[in-house]
Design an enzyme around this catalytic site. Structure first.
Site, PDB file in Angstrom:
ATOM      1  CG  HIS A 190      20.946  -4.107  15.135  1.00 55.96           C
ATOM      2  ND1 HIS A 190      20.057  -4.501  16.577  1.00 55.96           N
ATOM      3  CD2 HIS A 190      21.951  -3.888  14.894  1.00 55.96           C
ATOM      4  CE1 HIS A 190      20.987  -4.029  17.171  1.00 55.96           C
ATOM      5  NE2 HIS A 190      22.011  -3.233  16.629  1.00 55.96           N
TER       6      HIS A 190
HETATM    7  C1  UD1 Z   1      26.388  -0.588  13.929  1.00 55.76           C
HETATM    8  C2  UD1 Z   1      26.832  -0.909  14.854  1.00 55.76           C
HETATM    9  C3  UD1 Z   1      25.981  -1.839  16.077  1.00 55.76           C
HETATM   10  C4  UD1 Z   1      25.143  -1.471  16.424  1.00 55.76           C
HETATM   11  C5  UD1 Z   1      24.282  -0.869  15.442  1.00 55.76           C
HETATM   12  C6  UD1 Z   1      23.239   0.003  16.492  1.00 55.76           C
HETATM   13  C7  UD1 Z   1      29.754  -1.411  14.025  1.00 55.76           C
HETATM   14  C8  UD1 Z   1      30.074  -2.999  13.192  1.00 55.76           C
HETATM   15  N1  UD1 Z   1      28.241  -2.271  14.363  1.00 55.76           N
HETATM   16  O1  UD1 Z   1      25.468  -2.152  13.473  1.00 55.76           O
HETATM   17  O2  UD1 Z   1      26.931  -2.830  16.529  1.00 55.76           O
HETATM   18  O3  UD1 Z   1      24.065  -2.116  17.488  1.00 55.76           O
HETATM   19  O4  UD1 Z   1      24.858   0.594  14.576  1.00 55.76           O
HETATM   20  O5  UD1 Z   1      21.921  -0.038  15.560  1.00 55.76           O
HETATM   21  O6  UD1 Z   1      29.842  -0.650  14.450  1.00 55.76           O
HETATM   22  N2  UD1 Z   1      22.111   1.496   6.471  1.00 55.76           N
HETATM   23  C9  UD1 Z   1      21.617   2.826   5.784  1.00 55.76           C
HETATM   24  N3  UD1 Z   1      21.742   3.724   6.813  1.00 55.76           N
HETATM   25  C10 UD1 Z   1      22.062   4.198   7.387  1.00 55.76           C
HETATM   26  C11 UD1 Z   1      22.713   3.364   8.496  1.00 55.76           C
HETATM   27  C12 UD1 Z   1      23.049   1.611   7.825  1.00 55.76           C
HETATM   28  O7  UD1 Z   1      21.058   1.990   4.924  1.00 55.76           O
HETATM   29  O8  UD1 Z   1      21.616   5.144   8.021  1.00 55.76           O
HETATM   30  C13 UD1 Z   1      22.387  -0.089   6.017  1.00 55.76           C
HETATM   31  C14 UD1 Z   1      24.044   0.220   4.636  1.00 55.76           C
HETATM   32  O9  UD1 Z   1      23.874  -0.891   4.243  1.00 55.76           O
HETATM   33  C15 UD1 Z   1      25.452  -0.639   5.797  1.00 55.76           C
HETATM   34  C16 UD1 Z   1      24.425  -1.230   7.383  1.00 55.76           C
HETATM   35  O10 UD1 Z   1      22.871  -0.647   7.186  1.00 55.76           O
HETATM   36  O11 UD1 Z   1      25.822  -0.987   5.198  1.00 55.76           O
HETATM   37  C17 UD1 Z   1      24.873  -1.753   8.344  1.00 55.76           C
HETATM   38  O12 UD1 Z   1      25.457  -0.101   9.152  1.00 55.76           O
HETATM   39  P1  UD1 Z   1      26.738  -0.279  10.231  1.00 55.76           P
HETATM   40  O13 UD1 Z   1      26.475   0.758  10.659  1.00 55.76           O
HETATM   41  O14 UD1 Z   1      28.029  -0.857   9.289  1.00 55.76           O
HETATM   42  O15 UD1 Z   1      26.570  -1.385  11.388  1.00 55.76           O
HETATM   43  P2  UD1 Z   1      24.466  -1.950  12.099  1.00 55.76           P
HETATM   44  O16 UD1 Z   1      24.594  -3.157  11.601  1.00 55.76           O
HETATM   45  O17 UD1 Z   1      23.658  -0.156  12.014  1.00 55.76           O
HETATM   46  N1  UDP Z   2      15.300   2.169  19.412  1.00 61.98           N
HETATM   47  C1  UDP Z   2      14.333   3.074  18.540  1.00 61.98           C
HETATM   48  N2  UDP Z   2      13.317   2.894  17.425  1.00 61.98           N
HETATM   49  C2  UDP Z   2      14.010   1.837  16.475  1.00 61.98           C
HETATM   50  C3  UDP Z   2      14.553   0.607  17.263  1.00 61.98           C
HETATM   51  C4  UDP Z   2      15.102   0.611  18.511  1.00 61.98           C
HETATM   52  O1  UDP Z   2      14.218   4.179  18.638  1.00 61.98           O
HETATM   53  O2  UDP Z   2      12.976   1.820  15.958  1.00 61.98           O
HETATM   54  C5  UDP Z   2      16.369   2.289  20.300  1.00 61.98           C
HETATM   55  C6  UDP Z   2      15.785   1.591  21.586  1.00 61.98           C
HETATM   56  O3  UDP Z   2      15.000   2.046  22.128  1.00 61.98           O
HETATM   57  C7  UDP Z   2      17.310   1.743  22.029  1.00 61.98           C
HETATM   58  C8  UDP Z   2      18.296   1.868  20.845  1.00 61.98           C
HETATM   59  O4  UDP Z   2      17.691   1.703  19.414  1.00 61.98           O
HETATM   60  O5  UDP Z   2      17.513   2.488  23.123  1.00 61.98           O
HETATM   61  C9  UDP Z   2      19.197   0.528  20.490  1.00 61.98           C
HETATM   62  O6  UDP Z   2      19.572   1.115  19.211  1.00 61.98           O
HETATM   63  P1  UDP Z   2      19.783  -0.414  18.186  1.00 61.98           P
HETATM   64  O7  UDP Z   2      19.143  -1.268  18.692  1.00 61.98           O
HETATM   65  O8  UDP Z   2      20.197  -0.145  17.101  1.00 61.98           O
HETATM   66  O9  UDP Z   2      22.009  -0.928  19.058  1.00 61.98           O
HETATM   67  P2  UDP Z   2      21.861  -1.369  19.974  1.00 61.98           P
HETATM   68  O10 UDP Z   2      21.404  -0.858  21.143  1.00 61.98           O
HETATM   69  O11 UDP Z   2      22.442  -3.060  19.816  1.00 61.98           O
HETATM   70  O12 UDP Z   2      23.922  -1.098  19.921  1.00 61.98           O
END
Ligand code: UD1
Ligand code: UDP
Length: 439
Positions: free
Chosen positions: A207
């Protein structure tokens, strides 16, 4: 009494803050749980409140998705009102998301102390939004809960006072310890639901913006997955950001042999993680979990801010290069048994981080917001030692100072004129005791 304000907004923040919330409850500390709404899909937010049996957040800022500036600014605007409404003693956030950046900035602007959980991680890559977020959060925080000694050292070398730094362990280890027995009972059902055999499939998550927002990198990673699917079945709970990017770049053809599913709840996800042969991921939390569970990892990045996970070769950094991913993954599948049998004390923590953080927060509130100075005589966090103690220093102008700190605990330039001594600073974590091994 004024509450502690806990701010979260994404999936990993709920998972990693749940042990802190539980700790605060045990310590009878009044807290207010605020959700920024950065994640809003059920499978990225509410499912975790349910699984961790947390009360729904008292305040939902409902910020939603958007550009970095829009998202950060909106959280700041909305959180400012909430801070004014509730006057918390301290604002606490975890990790490196835009939610954390906004919470840190708005807290200090409201003259409310900010406490950073998972402080001190560094990838040394300022192009990563997360690196900017965590550096800014650390720069303005009054309290730094560093998960490891390595993270604490990063903070000290940036000039952050050691008085604000506490090595607590990573709360992800607490979460794993709390739930792994429940997950073990679920595993057979989850494996049969997805038609998978224990130790005979590859789990993938992806992601990071650096991978998903770059057509070439994303295609290279998906091609590697396609090639690996000739060797092992692959299951891929896909993040919405990645699903959108695959569609936008027209790359779904590379996923035809991959089992792509919706994001999973924590228990189901851990059932897959603890039973896979290897995991391919660019997630921070999953590197920590897999390392703790001794599951071989191939990280789809060229660096990691979790360098401890590369110890014993448990985690191998492959980046986004197709051939390197395939080669690393096949190597890790061969090492699967060896890695599972490794016996080491987990440098990431001992499962008591949430409790420690809660107790530190309680002490701070009781001490009327003055962070207590650690007693460096009995339980030193930092020990100073002359490496060549006893040797003569007379007549020598040679010295090799590794690090020195002034009275405020800040790193200071060496001033050992005429000394040939070497000075070592040793960071002690609270989980160094012999009886707290969780290997
Ligand atoms: C964010 C964090 C990242 C973290 C991740 C955990 C930042 C800059 N990034 O990344 O560090 O590892 O969360 O998962 O804060 N979207 C949906 N549904 C949702 C949320 C998001 O469809 O509930 C889609 C939207 O199109 C959105 C995109 O995902 O634009 C990215 O979401 P965003 O929260 O901006 O960043 P993440 O990639 O989730
Ligand atoms: N995780 C989850 N379901 C999923 C993928 C990840 O519960 O389908 C959990 C995973 O076990 C970990 C956390 O989400 O604890 C990691 O989140 P993510 O990879 O979105 O973010 P990051 O840790 O990179 O910020």
């Amino acid at each position: 009494m004024k509450p502690v304000m806990i701010v979260a907004g994404t999936r990993p923040e709920v998972i990693k803050l749940a042990p802190v919330l539980r700790g605060l409850e045990k310590e009878n500390v009044d807290y207010l749980f605020v959700w920024s709404g950065q994640h809003y899909d059920y499978l990225l937010s509410q499912i975790f409140f349910k699984e961790f049996e947390l009360a729904e957040p008292k305040v939902d800022l409902k910020v939603g998705s958007g550009s970095h500036a829009m998202q950060t600014a909106e959280i700041m605007l909305r959180l400012e009102h909430t801070i004014k409404d509730y006057s918390p003693t301290v604002v606490v956030a975890e990790g490196d998301t835009n939610t954390v950046l906004a919470s840190a900035l708005v807290s200090v602007k409201c003259l409310t102390p900010f406490a950073h959980v998972e402080a001190g991680l560094r990838s040394w890559n300022m192009l990563m939004p997360e690196e900017v977020n965590r550096r800014v959060a650390d720069a303005v925080a009054s309290l730094h809960f560093a998960p490891t000694k390595w993270a604490a050292l990063n903070l000290l070398f940036e000039g952050i006072s050691s008085r604000t730094v506490h090595v607590t362990g990573n709360t992800i280890v607490d979460a794993l310890q709390e739930f792994m027995s429940r997950v073990a009972n679920l595993s057979d059902g989850v494996l049969s639901e997805y038609g998978l055999e224990r130790n005979n499939f590859i789990l993938v998550t992806l992601h990071r913006a650096e991978n998903t927002d770059n057509h070439e990198r994303l295609e290279s990673i998906l091609k590697a997955l396609n090639e690996l699917s000739q060797h092992y079945p692959i299951i891929f709970p896909i993040h919405p950001r990645t699903r959108n990017a695959v569609a936008r770049f027209g790359l779904s053809k590379h996923l035809s042999r991959i089992r792509v599913i919706e994001p999973l709840g924590y228990f189901e996800f851990l059932a897959l993680l603890s039973n896979c042969r290897i995991v391919l991921t660019d997630s921070g939390g999953i590197q920590e979990e897999a390392f703790t569970l001794k599951i071989p990892i191939v990280t789809l990045r060229y660096n990691t801010e979790r360098p401890e996970t590369t110890l014993h070769g448990v985690n191998v950094l492959a980046g986004a290069d197709k051939d390197r991913i395939v080669k690393s993954a096949l190597m890790q599948t061969e090492r699967s048994e060896e890695i599972r049998k490794l016996n080491f004390k987990n440098p990431l923590g001992d499962g008591k981080a949430g409790k420690r953080i809660a107790q530190l927060l309680r002490d701070i509130i009781e001490a009327d917001l003055t962070v207590k100075e650690p007693d460096l005589r009995d339980t030193p966090m930092i020990e100073y030692r002359l490496l060549n103690e006893g040797s003569s220093i007379e007549g020598s102008s040679l010295f090799d100072l590794l690090v020195a700190f002034d009275e405020d605990g800040k790193p200071t330039p060496p001033n050992l004129k005429g000394s040939s001594s070497r000075l070592l600073a040793r960071i002690k974590s609270s989980f160094d005791d012999k009886d707290s091994s969780n290997s």
